[in-house]
Design an enzyme around this catalytic site. Structure first.
Site, PDB file in Angstrom:
ATOM      1  CG  ASP A 352      -1.768   1.198   1.366  1.00 34.40           C
ATOM      2  OD1 ASP A 352      -2.618   1.397   0.485  1.00 34.40           O
ATOM      3  OD2 ASP A 352      -1.602   1.949   2.343  1.00 34.40           O
ATOM      4  CD  GLU A 388      -2.249   2.348  -3.390  1.00 33.76           C
ATOM      5  OE1 GLU A 388      -3.454   2.551  -3.660  1.00 33.76           O
ATOM      6  OE2 GLU A 388      -1.795   2.386  -2.231  1.00 33.76           O
TER       7      GLU A 388
END
Length: 707
Positions: A352, A388
């Protein structure tokens, strides 16, 4: 107490590595990092976790690691730390020994955070805010670490080791996937036990999924703001512990439940990828609670503002940013990654806000220390790594700029594909690039096309059903006056906002869903399917249900039993099977028009609806919404060549395509115009012509062409 000898024996010096609580059969070694503490106390609690029963100071500190060994401390013992040191927020130090601190390496947690003002290192309502000091004990409101024993018999478990080119990722939430699944025992729904249930595995195998990507499973903190509002942090991007699984996902309360689930998924050929959040912690900004890292060594664990270390750098939008320039913080993350691979046989990670992990003091750097550590680690060499590739800090958009060997979420694919099928002008050229693995972003440093993780939908945003059902977001249930979530979704409702009884609107929506699934699954790169899209899961227009742990987010498995749900499920299965069978759809090379393996025909060719090759003028025509892509790939096992032809029609009218020369034994394999995908109601080949329905796509193949 059975797990703790009372009174406590004198602590031995122990060893500084490994960090955490390590049981050796006769006792437990404790080791915790703090560069600025002057004393570290280890506290033990009764079986309820409410009452402290003993404490001792760790007797040694070696190279900024505090450590000690206590004979007789057994698995099951509940513990936490108290760190002594300067409380000078203006210098970045926030020590307060009145606050019980969770071990960053705790393998399992007992209890949960019970929100109270005592969790803050300062007096919560003081006019001096975080410059004040709170003397109250936070232990009764804190979860405790649990000493564990890692023994587990994996039997003959082997990682599926699915090649990237054969990978199809299914993104899903552990709880949301199964909490409404009636065919799973009620006490197991929403847990890891349910992930290993035959009902789930059968669904994934029949669909053709090779990798299950789980939203965060690390133990999290429920945000005080959400708890007060009667909501919850459903997605879980608010990590409390990087080594302990979220207790709510353990139906039987044991770590082995997660191991059993992974072993069963592996036996079915399905990999497990964890979505991990190493960019920030749940302790928020300098005004947040003191739960672990802040109290152990705020100035080491977090990035602090240059010249004003009272305040945290907030490149994540969550109040703080982990300091991945510090070697002990890199060690923490690397130890966590290895732990999940070695002790739980995890097959990969999705990072993330991965840009944050590559930030040095001068900004983002693909050669950052963390990336160097990650790429050379032998324990992580075989697993899948996905980033990401953005955060909200300066220069935070870095798609295509991660180290070779790390795949990346490609939001350019999402946006261009959505816009093209919505009918936006000027996207024909952009979609052409996305179909071939986005070479403009990833074709450097000898990277392969699998580096592009392609997706049309993900947990963050509309589902596929909502993408064609809503022209705007409907996030009122989140309690933020519909201000949260993206305002530009590149969506359209095609005639009615939300559910409709109109056969015409429904038909258009269904064709578009199928066309976008085809675009996703027939593009080079790694496809990622949002769980539930295969049977029409809806969030009723909410594009940010991060706080909705309820039926809005949970899978409604009854949809999969409707005629429409069954049809979409079967269509998705056929598309995945077609991808797996066609060499042209799983090539890891970046195909170019310069390469020729079939009688002088380029590996890739682009055509318009007339069968003529695309020209610069046609590429730049903003109204172009028709496109044909021919791909050629060798089948090294059979010594033959496979050819595919993907036809796209984003107009609102049917269009006829002339198939490009030379003539080939084309077979219509998938047609988005028909629910069955067979072409029964859509295009048919006649005289080298085929009709492609409005808002639709078709895939033709010619197999085993002799080289």
């Amino acid at each position: 107490m059975a797990h703790i000898p009372l009174p406590l024996p004198v602590a031995w010096p122990g060893v500084p590595y490994p960090l955490g609580a390590t049981f050796d059969g006769g006792g437990t070694n404790f080791a915790v990092f703090s560069a600025h503490a002057v004393k570290m106390e280890l506290c033990f609690f009764d079986a309820s976790g409410r009452h402290e029963v003993a404490r001792c100071a760790l007797p040694e500190c070696s190279n900024e690691i505090w450590h000690g060994y206590l004979p007789g401390v057994m698995p099951g013992a509940l513990y936490g730390y108290r760190a002594y040191g300067p409380c000078r927020p203006e210098q970045g130090h926030r020590f307060n020994p009145n606050k019980l601190l969770l071990d960053p390496y705790a393998r399992q947690l007992h209890g949960q955070v019970r929100w109270s003002d005592v969790l803050y290192g300062y007096r919560f309502h003081s006019p001096r805010a975080d410059l004040s000091f709170d003397h109250r004990d936070s232990a009764p409101a804190m979860p405790k670490g649990v000493v564990t024993d890692a023994l587990f018999n994996w039997h003959d478990d082997k990682p599926p080791a699915v090649p990237w080119e054969k990978t199809v990722i299914y993104e899903v939430h552990v709880r949301g996937l199964t909490v409404r699944a009636d065919r799973i025992p009620a006490n197991e729904r929403g847990s890891f036990a349910a992930l290993g249930n035959p009902f789930v595995i059968d669904h994934l195998v029949k669909l053709g999924i090779t990798a299950l990507e789980l939203l965060p499973v690390h133990a999290i903190l429920q945000d005080r703001r959400l708890v007060t509002a009667g909501l919850s942090n459903y997605w879980g991007y608010n990590t409390l512990s990087f080594f302990a699984p979220e207790p709510r996902y353990l139906a039987d309360g044991t770590l082995d439940e997660m191991r059993h689930a992974i072993r069963r998924l592996h036996a079915a050929g399905i990999e497990v990828i964890l979505d991990v959040v190493y960019n920030h912690t749940c302790e928020e900004s300098e005004l947040g609670p003191t739960l672990s890292f802040r109290g152990l060594d705020n100035a080491s664990y977090y990035r602090l503002q240059a010249g004003n270390p009272r305040h945290h750098v907030n490149d994540t939008g969550c109040g703080n940013t982990l300091n991945l320039s510090h070697p002990r913080v890199i060690q923490l993350v690397m130890d966590s990654l290895r732990y999940w691979v070695q002790e739980f046989h995890v097959d990969g990670f999705r990072f993330d806000l991965g840009v944050t992990l590559g930030r040095e003091h001068h900004g983002y750097d693909p050669g950052a220390g963390f990336f160097d550590a990650l790429m050379q680690d032998p324990a992580l060499a075989r697993i899948k790594l996905i980033s990401e590739p953005w955060d909200i800090g300066p220069g935070g958009y870095q798609v295509g700029n991660h180290p070779a060997g790390v795949a990346e979420w490609n939001d350019r694919f999402r946006d261009d594909v959505r816009g093209f099928w919505r009918g936006d002008p000027g996207l024909r050229g952009a979609v052409a690039g996305r179909l071939l693995g986005s070479a403009d972003l990833f074709n450097h440093h000898r990277r392969r096309s699998w580096s592009s993780v392609n997706f049309v939908t993900a947990h963050d945003g509309f589902t596929l059903q909502d993408l064609v059902s809503y022209g705007r977001k409907h996030n009122h249930a989140n309690g933020e006056d519909n201000r949260d979530g993206s305002n530009e979704n590149r969506s359209a409702n095609w005639g009615a906002e939300g559910p409709t009884n109109s056969p015409a609107v429904t038909a258009t929506r269904n064709k578009l869903k199928r066309a976008m699934l085809m675009t996703l699954l027939f593009s080079n790169g790694t496809p990622m399917l949002l769980g539930g899209d295969e049977f029409g899961r809806t969030q009723l227009g909410n594009n940010n249900p991060y706080c909705q742990d309820n039926e809005l987010s949970w899978f409604d498995w009854e949809l999969a039993e409707t005629s429409e749900g069954k049809a979409l499920l079967e269509f998705t299965r056929r598309c995945i099977a077609a991808r797996r069978a066609a060499p042209t759809l799983q090539n890891t090379r970046f195909l170019t028009a310069a390469s020729k393996i079939l009688h002088g025909i380029p590996d890739i060719s682009w055509f318009d609806e007339t069968g003529s090759e695309m020209t610069p003028e046609r590429w730049h025509f903003s109204g172009g919404r028709l496109l044909a892509l021919r791909r050629v790939a060798a089948d090294l096992q059979t010594g033959t060549v496979s050819v595919s032809l993907l036809l796209l029609n984003a107009f609102k009218e049917d269009r006829e395509f002339s198939l490009p020369p030379p003539a080939m034994p084309w077979k219509l394999l998938i047609d988005a115009a028909s629910a069955e995908g067979t072409g029964r109601h859509g295009g048919k080949l006649r005289n080298n012509l085929i009709n492609v329905a409005a808002h639709s796509a078709a895939l033709l193949v010619a197999d085993h062409v002799t080289i």
